[in-house]
Write an enzyme that holds these catalytic residues in place. Sequence first.
Site, short mmCIF file in Angstrom:
data_model
loop_
_atom_site.label_atom_id
_atom_site.label_comp_id
_atom_site.label_asym_id
_atom_site.label_seq_id
_atom_site.Cartn_x
_atom_site.Cartn_y
_atom_site.Cartn_z
N ASP A 75 37.70 42.25 34.91
CA ASP A 75 36.86 41.37 34.04
C ASP A 75 36.16 42.33 32.81
O ASP A 75 35.74 43.02 33.07
CB ASP A 75 35.97 40.51 34.68
CG ASP A 75 35.37 39.47 33.97
OD1 ASP A 75 34.75 39.70 33.07
OD2 ASP A 75 35.17 38.44 34.51
N LYS A 128 41.00 30.88 30.65
CA LYS A 128 41.67 30.56 31.89
C LYS A 128 43.06 29.65 31.63
O LYS A 128 43.09 28.69 31.67
CB LYS A 128 40.95 29.70 32.88
CG LYS A 128 41.39 29.61 34.27
CD LYS A 128 40.55 29.12 35.00
CE LYS A 128 41.09 28.64 36.60
NZ LYS A 128 39.89 28.04 37.42
N THR A 147 33.06 39.64 41.76
CA THR A 147 31.68 40.12 40.99
C THR A 147 30.64 39.04 40.57
O THR A 147 29.66 39.54 40.07
CB THR A 147 32.04 41.18 39.79
OG1 THR A 147 32.62 40.10 38.88
CG2 THR A 147 33.01 42.02 40.29
N LYS A 154 43.81 29.28 46.77
CA LYS A 154 44.17 28.52 45.65
C LYS A 154 43.82 29.43 44.31
O LYS A 154 42.95 30.03 44.27
CB LYS A 154 43.38 27.24 45.58
CG LYS A 154 43.97 26.24 46.54
CD LYS A 154 42.71 25.05 46.50
CE LYS A 154 42.90 24.39 45.30
NZ LYS A 154 41.94 23.18 45.50
N GLU A 198 27.80 25.78 43.81
CA GLU A 198 28.91 25.57 44.99
C GLU A 198 28.00 25.80 46.18
O GLU A 198 28.58 25.20 47.04
CB GLU A 198 30.00 26.61 44.40
CG GLU A 198 30.85 26.41 43.48
CD GLU A 198 31.78 25.32 43.93
OE1 GLU A 198 31.95 24.86 45.15
OE2 GLU A 198 32.51 24.99 43.13
N HIS A 239 33.65 17.43 42.82
CA HIS A 239 34.78 17.87 42.25
C HIS A 239 35.62 16.73 41.69
O HIS A 239 36.66 16.80 41.29
CB HIS A 239 35.53 19.01 42.92
CG HIS A 239 35.09 20.33 43.02
ND1 HIS A 239 33.72 20.50 43.72
CD2 HIS A 239 35.41 21.50 42.52
CE1 HIS A 239 33.61 21.82 43.84
NE2 HIS A 239 34.58 22.41 42.88
#
Length: 507
Positions: free
Chosen positions: A173, A207, A260, A273, A321, A392
Amino acid sequence: MNRALTVSASVLDAWNSLPSDVRSALVALEMRRNKEEDKGSSTASFTSDTSESDGGSGTEKTDRSLEVIERDEARGTTTVLKPLERAPNNVFEFSKTLKQESTTVEKTSATLVTTKKTIITRTRGWRNVFSLPISYDVDIIPYGTILEPTNPQLLEATGSHPEGYNRRFAVIDEAIARIHGDKIVAYFKAQGIELTTCILPGGESDKRPEAVDRLLDELCAYKLRRREPFLAIGGGVILDIAGMAACLYRRGVPFVRVPTTLLAIVDASVGVKNGVDYCCDLTNDTYKNRVGSFYAPSSCLLDSSFIQSQDERNICNGFGEILKLALVRSVDLFELLETHGKALVDSRFAPNSSVPEEVATRIIDLSIQIMLEELGPNLWEHKLERCVDYGHTFSKLLEMVPGADIMHGEAVNVDGFFCCVISFLRGYIPRETVDRVFKCMKSIGLPTNSADLDSELAWQSCKDAVEHRHGEQRIPLITDIGESICVSDITPEELDRALEVMKEFPH
């Protein structure tokens, strides 16, 4: 479906030690289960026959074989599968019989003539069945030691290599490279290893399939070997991109996840996934995680000291989350967040006097364990009613609003609170529970509403859920803190009532 995945030798040895007829029966049972899940109406029966010479009939003794008979009443098919001698656990010769019946009625001058017609069609062919157990470790690394040269865990995760093969590859990253890049290179240098790195931006807007292509180019230039693991070090976006590339490169190479961010540690690092957002030229729309794969890492290494490099907003984002998991599965986790969430945001999960020892570890451990318990039996999502999909449904479109300043965990939390209100309006939970959830969310700095959450987006989200979840909404709602159900009958009117109630809270 052929699945090529890395598994431990001990698991393969255990599988191969089973008698061939037992393995055949297990494969047949899995075939039946998948058939019933996919078609609903199909059935299968299993018969084993032995034929033996009686000494005078002229028949020959044959080996015991397993015959699988599948019947699909809806389609009118009967399929008989017989294992081939040289690959009895994997390859089956089949014969299919399709029976179609039709009835016609013709009126003559005096009577009605009914004609029934039956058409029987027979076909033959082969079916290949191949299944491997999946095994990957999620390792908790002692706090702050993953890049210490005296800790061999990071090096060992990349597997054993021939003597003299002193190189490794890592995709990192961009933000992590700025902070820890020199230390990552120094770690491998201390081991006598030359590290080749590919630095990619890890924002949500990055992404995309283009990022996967960039990584594939770098892997080609590096000439990664077929069974050589590479490292993926970063947040969820980098881990997803790496998983996609690992799945595609040479049709599958091992990769090691090193998350991280708090969000990646409890979410992206745990399952199998991988995915990227996709812009469709025909619709000019961007779809979240529309292109992806199920592909397991060879291992995952978790060192929560990386969280120290995150700012407050990113840490709160990770809590989105964690709180989702607490609402659907764990009162204990929810109470820990109620009591210590704010202090953990302030301390960035570092050991400190304001939070009892082991609380931070307990929250991360519980979150990962809940995710594994939910995902483990359902890795390929054969079961589409999943409590971990809480938050979601509406969040996907919220994140895709052009110019929206909202992160994944934040969107999940807005979605989660909206669903709390829907649960309240349905009578599943009392107002006191909604107020308690709202207070907890605000204490850890999570947004509970968005200006983009309107009637149109909410209903479009439900329609998108029907498409994504194969014909049903399957929207998780809580019935108490730590308990949930999935519903498929939410209406536009119900969404509008919930949006009105949302206005009553001081977001």
